[in-house]
Design an enzyme around this catalytic site. Structure first.
Site, short mmCIF file in Angstrom:
data_model
loop_
_atom_site.label_atom_id
_atom_site.label_comp_id
_atom_site.label_asym_id
_atom_site.label_seq_id
_atom_site.Cartn_x
_atom_site.Cartn_y
_atom_site.Cartn_z
N MET A 132 113.10 -18.21 110.68
CA MET A 132 112.22 -17.24 110.03
C MET A 132 111.56 -17.75 108.76
O MET A 132 110.43 -17.37 108.45
CB MET A 132 112.99 -15.96 109.71
CG MET A 132 113.55 -15.25 110.91
SD MET A 132 114.46 -13.78 110.43
CE MET A 132 115.18 -13.33 112.00
N ALA A 133 112.26 -18.59 108.02
CA ALA A 133 111.75 -18.98 106.70
C ALA A 133 112.25 -20.36 106.31
O ALA A 133 113.20 -20.89 106.90
CB ALA A 133 112.17 -17.96 105.65
N VAL A 181 113.31 -22.67 102.72
CA VAL A 181 113.74 -22.50 101.34
C VAL A 181 113.49 -23.81 100.59
O VAL A 181 113.88 -24.88 101.06
CB VAL A 181 115.21 -22.09 101.24
CG1 VAL A 181 115.63 -21.90 99.78
CG2 VAL A 181 115.47 -20.81 102.03
N LYS A 206 111.85 -18.86 98.91
CA LYS A 206 112.06 -18.63 100.33
C LYS A 206 110.74 -18.14 100.91
O LYS A 206 110.26 -17.06 100.54
CB LYS A 206 113.17 -17.60 100.56
CG LYS A 206 113.55 -17.38 102.00
CD LYS A 206 114.74 -16.43 102.10
CE LYS A 206 115.20 -16.25 103.53
NZ LYS A 206 116.39 -15.35 103.61
N ASP A 232 125.54 -10.94 109.73
CA ASP A 232 125.40 -12.36 110.08
C ASP A 232 126.27 -13.22 109.17
O ASP A 232 125.85 -14.26 108.67
CB ASP A 232 123.93 -12.79 109.97
CG ASP A 232 123.66 -14.10 110.71
OD1 ASP A 232 124.49 -14.50 111.56
OD2 ASP A 232 122.63 -14.74 110.44
#
Length: 224
Positions: free
Chosen positions: A28-29, A31, A45, A141
């Site tokens: 998703m991203a 960092v 992020k 998670d």
């Protein structure tokens, strides 16, 4: 994904954040370690460009900052600011941590960690998790890659991207991403079965146990 994310290294984000290095990239991203024009260092992020086309995903991503800041505990990484890059990708400005994840530490220890060391980490992690649950949040998670051990011994719980927020009656109000609901090897049985109405704070406790089991044995409770 990490190769694609590398192109931001050396650029300036928002006219003030110089990107020094890529710390990691997920589905998703990405960092990054960054330096502000005033010399302050932080982590950025940034949501992947392919996801930024969806306004709902962008809103949920930014909402992660408000969610984590609602938990008043030193074991939660603070989100200091948010913004949008020149190419239209939303980002969060966060505390820059020095240390390594529990998974990296386990690997450094040869695949299995000493019981005393794991118990110390477990004690600190349970304290963080208690604060998260008191705030009405289920992480969903919890795994060795999302537990960060700082150089000073502090323990941080990372990545609330799939967290679930409960109202006072225990009903689900929001799933911050909903795209990936946990990591198979550390999922509780009810989470793995997709029984969302049965997922509550006990789901995180199960994942905590699975995380500690892996730290001690180098194995997972069950295969993903």
């Amino acid at each position: 994904m990490s190769q694609q994310a590398e192109h931001r290294v050396g650029t300036v984000i928002g006219g003030k954040w110089r990107v020094d290095s890529l710390l990691g990239a997920g589905s998703m991203a990405a960092v990054y370690a960054v330096t502000h024009r005033n010399g302050a260092r932080s982590a950025l992020k940034i949501l992947h460009p392919t996801l930024c086309a969806d306004p709902a995903v962008c809103e949920r991503f930014l909402g992660e900052g408000y969610l984590t800041n609602s938990v008043k505990h030193p074991g939660i990484v603070r989100v200091l600011d948010d913004g949008v890059t020149d190419d239209g990708c939303v980002f969060l400005v966060m505390d820059l941590l020095e240390g390594m994840t529990l998974e990296a530490l386990r690997q450094e220890r040869g695949g299995q960690m000493d019981l005393r060391e794991v118990l110390d980490i477990a004690d600190k992690l349970m304290d963080v998790l208690h604060a998260v649950h008191e705030a009405g949040i289920i992480h969903r998670d919890l795994k060795p890659q999302n537990v960060f051990i700082c150089d000073d011994g502090a323990v941080k719980l990372l990545d609330f991207g799939v967290a679930r927020v409960l109202d006072q009656g225990g009903e689900s109000k929001l799933s911050m991403f909903g795209l990936v609901l946990g990591t198979p090897s550390f999922m509780s049985p009810e989470q793995a079965l997709g029984a969302r109405d049965k997922v509550d704070h006990r789901t995180d406790i199960w994942s905590l146990g699975a995380t500690l089991f892996t730290a001690l044995t180098g194995q997972t409770v069950h295969l993903g």
